[in-house]
Design an enzyme around this catalytic site. Structure first.
Site, PDB file in Angstrom:
ATOM      1  N   GLY A 164     -23.527  -0.192  29.876  1.00  0.00           N
ATOM      2  CA  GLY A 164     -22.525   0.875  30.113  1.00  0.00           C
ATOM      3  C   GLY A 164     -21.031   0.189  30.407  1.00  0.00           C
ATOM      4  O   GLY A 164     -20.066   0.808  30.139  1.00  0.00           O
ATOM      5  N   HIS A 205     -23.345  -6.110  27.366  1.00  0.00           N
ATOM      6  CA  HIS A 205     -22.677  -5.484  28.663  1.00  0.00           C
ATOM      7  C   HIS A 205     -23.213  -4.141  28.914  1.00  0.00           C
ATOM      8  O   HIS A 205     -22.622  -3.653  30.149  1.00  0.00           O
ATOM      9  CB  HIS A 205     -21.077  -5.352  28.388  1.00  0.00           C
ATOM     10  CG  HIS A 205     -20.421  -6.599  28.322  1.00  0.00           C
ATOM     11  ND1 HIS A 205     -20.337  -7.546  27.306  1.00  0.00           N
ATOM     12  CD2 HIS A 205     -19.475  -7.086  29.501  1.00  0.00           C
ATOM     13  CE1 HIS A 205     -19.614  -8.539  27.801  1.00  0.00           C
ATOM     14  NE2 HIS A 205     -19.171  -8.543  28.954  1.00  0.00           N
ATOM     15  N   GLU A 252     -15.046  -5.006   0.460  1.00  0.00           N
ATOM     16  CA  GLU A 252     -15.619  -4.591  -0.872  1.00  0.00           C
ATOM     17  C   GLU A 252     -14.637  -5.348  -1.950  1.00  0.00           C
ATOM     18  O   GLU A 252     -15.140  -5.918  -3.048  1.00  0.00           O
ATOM     19  CB  GLU A 252     -15.675  -3.154  -1.245  1.00  0.00           C
ATOM     20  CG  GLU A 252     -16.673  -2.283  -0.610  1.00  0.00           C
ATOM     21  CD  GLU A 252     -16.302  -2.262   1.085  1.00  0.00           C
ATOM     22  OE1 GLU A 252     -15.083  -2.424   1.582  1.00  0.00           O
ATOM     23  OE2 GLU A 252     -17.119  -1.966   1.783  1.00  0.00           O
ATOM     24  N   GLU A 302      -5.435  -6.068   4.157  1.00  0.00           N
ATOM     25  CA  GLU A 302      -5.115  -7.537   3.120  1.00  0.00           C
ATOM     26  C   GLU A 302      -6.346  -7.251   2.267  1.00  0.00           C
ATOM     27  O   GLU A 302      -6.939  -8.596   1.993  1.00  0.00           O
ATOM     28  CB  GLU A 302      -4.970  -8.504   4.106  1.00  0.00           C
ATOM     29  CG  GLU A 302      -3.735  -8.435   4.653  1.00  0.00           C
ATOM     30  CD  GLU A 302      -2.934  -9.899   5.092  1.00  0.00           C
ATOM     31  OE1 GLU A 302      -3.259 -10.733   4.483  1.00  0.00           O
ATOM     32  OE2 GLU A 302      -2.179  -9.994   5.876  1.00  0.00           O
ATOM     33  N   SER A 314      -6.580  -0.335  -2.674  1.00  0.00           N
ATOM     34  CA  SER A 314      -7.471  -1.361  -3.284  1.00  0.00           C
ATOM     35  C   SER A 314      -6.729  -1.564  -4.656  1.00  0.00           C
ATOM     36  O   SER A 314      -7.107  -2.735  -5.246  1.00  0.00           O
ATOM     37  CB  SER A 314      -8.865  -0.741  -3.367  1.00  0.00           C
ATOM     38  OG  SER A 314      -9.368  -0.881  -2.206  1.00  0.00           O
ATOM     39  N   THR A 331       1.096  -1.300  -0.060  1.00  0.00           N
ATOM     40  CA  THR A 331       0.075   0.007  -0.207  1.00  0.00           C
ATOM     41  C   THR A 331       0.753   1.315  -0.018  1.00  0.00           C
ATOM     42  O   THR A 331       1.790   1.313   0.792  1.00  0.00           O
ATOM     43  CB  THR A 331      -0.857  -0.093   1.235  1.00  0.00           C
ATOM     44  OG1 THR A 331      -1.744  -1.110   1.228  1.00  0.00           O
ATOM     45  CG2 THR A 331      -1.738   1.332   1.301  1.00  0.00           C
ATOM     46  N   THR A 338     -10.122  -4.869   1.231  1.00  0.00           N
ATOM     47  CA  THR A 338     -11.328  -4.407   2.221  1.00  0.00           C
ATOM     48  C   THR A 338     -12.446  -5.481   1.707  1.00  0.00           C
ATOM     49  O   THR A 338     -12.265  -6.210   0.741  1.00  0.00           O
ATOM     50  CB  THR A 338     -11.869  -3.071   1.631  1.00  0.00           C
ATOM     51  OG1 THR A 338     -11.847  -3.225   0.230  1.00  0.00           O
ATOM     52  CG2 THR A 338     -10.636  -1.863   1.833  1.00  0.00           C
TER      53      THR A 338
END
Lengths: 271, 382
Positions: B340, B338, B367, B363, B132, B126, B365
């Site tokens: 709060g 859980h 999409e 590694e 992408s 990247t 997205t």
């Protein structure tokens, strides 16, 4: 070269143990089997000795076919060899029958220096086998060992005896019963696991024994378990203490002493 | 068909689980809080061969199968996702391509130190202008005698601050005019190699992510990984493998969130009942359990195909897409169970919620995962 044998047992994982009320026995179906926790400490003790003095560590178990997985785990932890003592006729053995089988097995092995056990197993908690086996093999038994030196054929060890620490010597071969508080069992490595599943496990059955006639787990065990039950759960109690802080502390100490708690430490002060 | 793990794989699970609960659990909240990588933990991981899970024994690895690999990453990530990230990136997109495409000299030079954890590795493709669109990288390696001279920068480099050697995606230009993409093994000690500042991240804070700058770095030709023009192919095939690890990581986080939600809901009393007695809560648990089970089967199937040398591009994209999606949802719902308390740093659930998000991003997205799955389907791999 020190020949070390560590006795291990596969037990049901006690975290999820259930008891069949009708038969009074532990429900073993669906419960994961694990190595008895004390035995990890015995294995660690044996592996440490090997690293210090050289030699060979063998894990040995008497148990049904599924106990193989426990031996694989011992191999993964680093033991050199594994022996599986397994035969349908050994089933339902009590501690005495177990001892007699183990005696036969060690009579065949002949060449052993140290036999190491944990203190007791989590499934039956008798802790009898180390005592009986040392008698059967006629070798010294050293209990509650936390460190040990070997010089030629003499072992010198430190052992806990109540509030004392004793130095004891004995001549090899010796049976050692180690406690769980004196070492931290090592983590199993991935390479260890890979190698463990490539190793051979030596099988010993009834036919391998020199004098098999005295062995029959079901018929010749003098002990009979008539009932197993869960102890009644103690209900938690609560009590609100009144007064000033020091009065409350004093009262708390009295309550704790009333529950046979021997030593109470507050900060660095021993009361 | 057999859905049961082999005894070996079961022992991998119980052993790594025990290790993670005893060694990683105390460290996990601290490395998250301080955003610090722990070298002490790295040494502990060395003892269990976590840095060379699938490398052959002759290089110091544990030579395990891919399902055992997935289980290892899952169990580490169940306790500490940052550590899971460091380990999976090192193994699957760092050491793996060196083993798969490296020359014997490269393997002998790099793999023993990587398998032992003496050195950490990773993979960087990247750039500011190429995410992408992996084909858009601009880092340029120009041939000059026995070297390539490398200029450019990389961003969001996992293990960036701690890696001694990285698989770096570059665009090469040879003296004879040939051009293309190549994967270079770039070493930290090379002159002109500069590590940028550590990123301040939402999650995975125990993993030091940085940018990297290459300023006339002379990379000897013997550091070219595989064939010079195979860079893009190496990257894509490496990521196919890497995604199984990321999916396993997401699975581990989901499992942790789910276990916490089950325990908490059984103990939390509201309206005089444990909240697990209310369907509004118990249905969340049922959904989590089902989704996690489905994701686990997808992850192990992709690993199984890899071990059996079958195609797994689609299956690896599927498992990563699905596991990261359901893991994000599981952490969200676990936090909701859980209430709060889940929002507070006292409990680890908020950490899972922060850590998990990036599994849908790095590694590839989600999409891009769908794009890969669709491409595979439309090419006939239905």
């Amino acid at each position: 070269m020190v020949k070390i044998f560590v006795l291990i047992k596969q037990v049901p994982d006690t975290h999820n143990l259930q008891i069949n009320r009708a038969s009074g026995t532990i429900i073993r179906e669906g419960i994961e089997n694990v190595i008895n926790q004390d035995d990890f400490h015995a294995l660690e003790f044996g592996l440490n000795l090997k690293e210090k003095y050289g030699g060979e560590v063998t894990a040995l178990t008497m148990g049904p076919p599924q106990a193989e997985s426990a031996l694989r785990e011992c191999l993964a932890m680093g033991v050199d060899k594994a022996i599986h003592v397994c035969d349908p006729i050994f089933a339902y053995s009590d501690t005495l029958q177990t001892t007699l089988v183990l005696k036969e097995v060690f009579d065949k092995i002949k060449d052993y220096d140290l036999i190491i056990t944990g203190t007791k197993t989590s499934d039956s908690s008798t802790g009898q086998v180390p005592y009986q086996l040392s008698e059967a093999l006629d070798i010294p038994l050293l209990t509650d060992i936390f460190s040990l030196d070997i010089k030629k054929n003499i072992v010198a060890c430190h052992r806990n005896f109540g509030h004392e620490s004793q130095n004891v010597e004995a001549e090899l071969p010796v049976l050692l019963r180690v406690g769980r508080h004196y070492n931290e069992p090592r983590h199993i490595s991935l390479l260890g696991i890979k190698n463990a599943f490539e190793a051979e496990i030596e099988m010993t059955d009834h036919a391998c024994l020199n004098s098999p006639d005295c062995i029959d787990g079901n018929m010749k065990s003098p002990t009979r378990v008539t009932k197993t039950e869960k102890p009644e759960e103690m209900k938690r109690k609560k009590e609100f203490l009144k007064g000033s802080t020091s009065e409350k502390v004093q009262k708390l100490i009295e309550i704790m002493q009333g529950h046979s708690i021997e030593k109470i430490w507050i900060g660095k002060q021993h009361l | 068909m057999n859905f049961e793990l082999k005894d070996k794989q079961k022992l991998v699970r119980s052993s790594v689980r025990k290790f993670s609960e005893e060694v990683l659990a105390p460290v996990a909240p601290i490395i998250d809080r301080d955003a610090e990588f722990s070298w002490d933990t790295a040494k502990e991981l060395s003892k269990i061969n976590a840095w060379g899970i699938q490398l052959p024994e002759k290089y110091g690895g544990a030579d395990l199968d891919s399902i055992s690999y997935s289980i290892t990453i899952e169990e580490i990530s169940r306790i500490c996702a940052s550590t899971g990230l460091t380990v999976t990136v090192h193994n699957s997109v760092g050491a793996y391509p060196i083993y798969k495409w490296g020359s014997e000299e490269q393997k002998e030079k790099f793999l023993p130190d990587l398998a032992s954890g003496n050195k950490i590795t990773g993979f960087t493709w990247t750039e500011p202008n190429a995410g992408s669109d992996a084909s858009g990288i601009e880092c340029l390696a120009v041939e000059d005698g026995d070297d390539f001279v490398l200029n450019g920068s990389k961003i969001f480099v996992t293990n960036g601050a701690i890696a001694s050697v990285l698989v770096v995606g570059t665009r090469f230009k040879k003296e004879n005019g040939e051009e293309g993409m190549t994967a270079l093994l770039v070493e930290k000690d090379m002159e002109g190699y500069e590590i940028g500042t550590k990123e301040d991240k939402l999650g995975m804070r125990g993993n030091p992510t940085t940018s990297l700058y290459f300023n006339n770095v002379r990379v000897p030709k013997e550091n070219v990984l595989g064939k010079i023009s195979d860079g893009f192919k190496i990257a894509m095939q490496t990521l196919d493998v890497g995604r199984i690890g990321i999916a396993a990581q997401a699975l581990g986080i989901a499992q942790a969130a789910y276990e916490h939600a089950v325990e908490y809901s059984k103990g939390r009393i509201q309206f005089r009942k444990p909240i697990s007695n209310f369907q509004g809560v118990s249905f969340k648990l049922a959904e989590m359990a089902t989704n996690i089970d489905a994701a686990r089967l997808l992850v192990y199937r992709a690993a199984y195909l890899k071990d059996n040398r079958e195609r797994f591009t689609k299956e690896s994209a599927m498992c990563k897409y699905y596991a990261s999606k359901i893991a994000r949802k599981a952490t969200q719902e676990a936090l909701q169970v859980h209430g709060g308390y889940g929002y507070m740093k006292d409990l680890p659930v908020e950490r899972y919620y922060r850590d998990v998000k990036v599994t849908e991003i790095y590694e590839g997205t989600s999409e891009i995962m769908k794009l890969i799955i669709a491409q595979q389907i439309l090419r006939g791999n239905i």
